[in-house]
Scaffold this active site. Structure first.
Site, short mmCIF file in Angstrom:
data_model
loop_
_atom_site.label_atom_id
_atom_site.label_comp_id
_atom_site.label_asym_id
_atom_site.label_seq_id
_atom_site.Cartn_x
_atom_site.Cartn_y
_atom_site.Cartn_z
CG HIS A 1 -0.39 0.37 2.50
ND1 HIS A 1 -0.07 -0.56 3.47
CD2 HIS A 1 -0.07 1.57 3.03
CE1 HIS A 1 0.40 0.06 4.53
NE2 HIS A 1 0.42 1.36 4.29
CG ASP B 1 -0.14 -3.95 2.80
OD1 ASP B 1 0.39 -3.49 1.77
OD2 ASP B 1 -0.36 -3.26 3.81
CB SER C 1 2.96 2.10 6.21
OG SER C 1 1.66 2.09 6.68
#
Length: 480
Positions: A290, A335, A431
């Site tokens: 992502h 992901d 992230s």
């Protein structure tokens, strides 16, 4: 209807709102206590003012003492002795400051047969046998009178021998800088030979085969570069999760260069830090898919290493970005992504690769793991220039899928970590960064920061991509 909004932990554009101070109200003039409005957030309170109190001055009568020549001489000698001892102590710590000494140890073990998988440093056989040998060395030196001087050891190579197996390993010590490498070598050999005489070791070492060679830090680093997951620092483990009021959410700034040498910062040119990433070889990074939603063009990205974004210790450009073919934005499944550097990095104290776990490794609930990143320390806050770290614990998928937690959203490719009471968590900007696990001073990448509901909320722990689930996918793309 009630909707739950789940947010990715990628960095979003952030604006800082100006804050106004509330008027202070005096409650009691006699105590002069200040009160501020409880509605203000992130404001700085003014110091509390206290009235000064005059204390009565007490005069003490001085006593006259008679000093004869003998007493005066003894007193002078005592003062000189105290000063001399103090100077000696200061000299000891200033002049004889400790420094690191490195030795290459080679010896033969006769009670273990060599296995073919010992030649593969990523194999379970090599890892387990190496841990056994390293534990043995640790026990030998920590039981000795100079045990506090031993730092750690690492097995470099296991090779076959007609009588068993040859072992090559690095030993690290801290001794006063005034000591010579040869003097320390003799002490180490004496400790080892005394241990061999006891015959209480799990491995039978051929004494005549044992050699010890002093090496410099550069040679030591070159040898350890063949191993993954090694931190080239003697710094202590990160603080417990409850020991700080700050957060990664609720973490602390990394203490020194080399604590998390595989941590990288992924930055869009012109927009700054977007995500974290983990170095898994001298050319490949592992991160979250992502992170590249907005821009998949590798020429628009740069990667930096080190404990600060500005200035970076090392900087590289990206040459390739590979997203998992079955990444689903809506469910956060798969992901995971790979990024390849245009120019390889040289491993050093500051830049090292992390180990990838074997696909069969399963961490039980409440296993201590560590998350690092440059993300915000409050929800929707700014990126941190200094790398931060926090300890969290693994949470079982069954618990994480409870209706009051994530209500069945956690799939087999996801891993929950944090605390059910909240407070400690990764946040926006973390992230793609690493969730790592320590196994006998070798660090393994078990998770990739993926998603979560807000940051550090009760019953909403961080959700990570489970790396063990994607070992075959990683190998198919990189050969690692």
């Amino acid at each position: 209807m009630v909707y739950l909004f789940f947010q990715q932990r990628a960095l979003q554009p952030m604006y800082q709102a100006s804050q106004s101070f509330h008027n202070l109200q005096l409650l009691d003039n006699s105590h002069k206590c200040a009160k501020y409005s409880p509605m203000r957030r992130n404001g700085k309170t003014k110091p509390v003012e206290f009235s000064e109190v005059d204390y009565p001055q007490v005069e003490y009568q001085r006593r006259q003492q008679f000093w004869d020549p003998i007493r005066l001489a003894l007193f002078t000698l005592a003062i000189v002795a105290i000063i001399g001892i103090a100077i000696g102590i200061v000299t000891h710590f200033v002049v004889e400051d400790d420094r690191s000494f490195y030795y290459l140890a080679s010896f033969k073990v006769t009670n273990i047969k060599y296995k073919e998988n010992y030649g593969m440093k990523s194999s379970r056989e090599f890892i387990e046998r190496s841990h056994q040998i390293e534990r043995m060395m640790s026990r030998i030196f920590r039981r000795s009178s100079g045990g506090g001087r031993f730092i750690k050891s690492h097995v470099i190579r296991l090779s076959p021998d007609e009588q068993g197996m040859n072992i090559l390993m690095v030993l690290m010590f801290r001794y006063p800088s005034t000591d010579s490498a040869e003097q320390i070598k003799k002490r180490i050999e004496r400790i080892l030979y005394q241990s061999l005489k006891t015959k209480q070791l799990p491995l039978t070492i051929n004494k005549s085969s044992f050699t010890l060679t002093s090496i410099d830090s550069k040679k030591m680093r070159n040898l350890l570069n063949s191993r993954c997951g090694i931190r080239m620092t003697s710094s202590n483990m990160p603080l417990p999760a409850s020991s700080s009021t700050e957060r990664i959410v609720q973490g602390r700034e990394t203490a020194m260069e080399g604590e998390w040498p595989w941590q990288a910062s992924l930055q869009l040119i012109g927009s700054g830090h977007q995500c974290g990433a983990s170095l898994i070889s001298n050319t490949w990074l592992l991160t979250a898919a992502h992170c590249f939603r907005k821009n998949k063009d590798p020429s628009q990205w740069i990667v930096t290493f080190g404990t600060t974004i500005t200035p970076p210790a090392v900087q590289r450009s990206l040459g390739k970005i590979i997203l998992h073919e079955n990444y689903h934005r809506e469910t956060n499944e798969n992901d995971i992504a790979l990024a390849q550097l245009t120019t390889r990095v040289e491993f050093s104290n500051i830049v090292q690769r992390v180990c990838l776990p074997d696909s069969s490794i399963k961490l039980p609930p409440k296993t201590s793991v560590f998350v690092t990143g440059f993300g915000s320390i409050v929800d929707d806050g700014p990126t941190q220039n200094k790398l931060r770290q926090a300890r969290v614990e693994t949470i079982s998928t069954d618990v994480c899928n409870r209706k009051d937690v994530y209500d069945g959203l956690i799939t087999s490719g996801m891993l929950c970590a944090g605390f059910m009471e909240g407070k400690v968590d990764a946040c926006k900007g973390d992230s793609g960064g690493p969730l790592v696990y320590d196994n006998h001073d070798i660090w393994y990448l078990v998770g990739i920061v993926s998603w979560g509901q807000s940051c550090a909320l009760p019953k909403k722990p961080g959700v990570y991509t489970r790396v063990t689930q994607y070992r075959e996918w990683i190998a198919s793309k990189t050969g690692i």
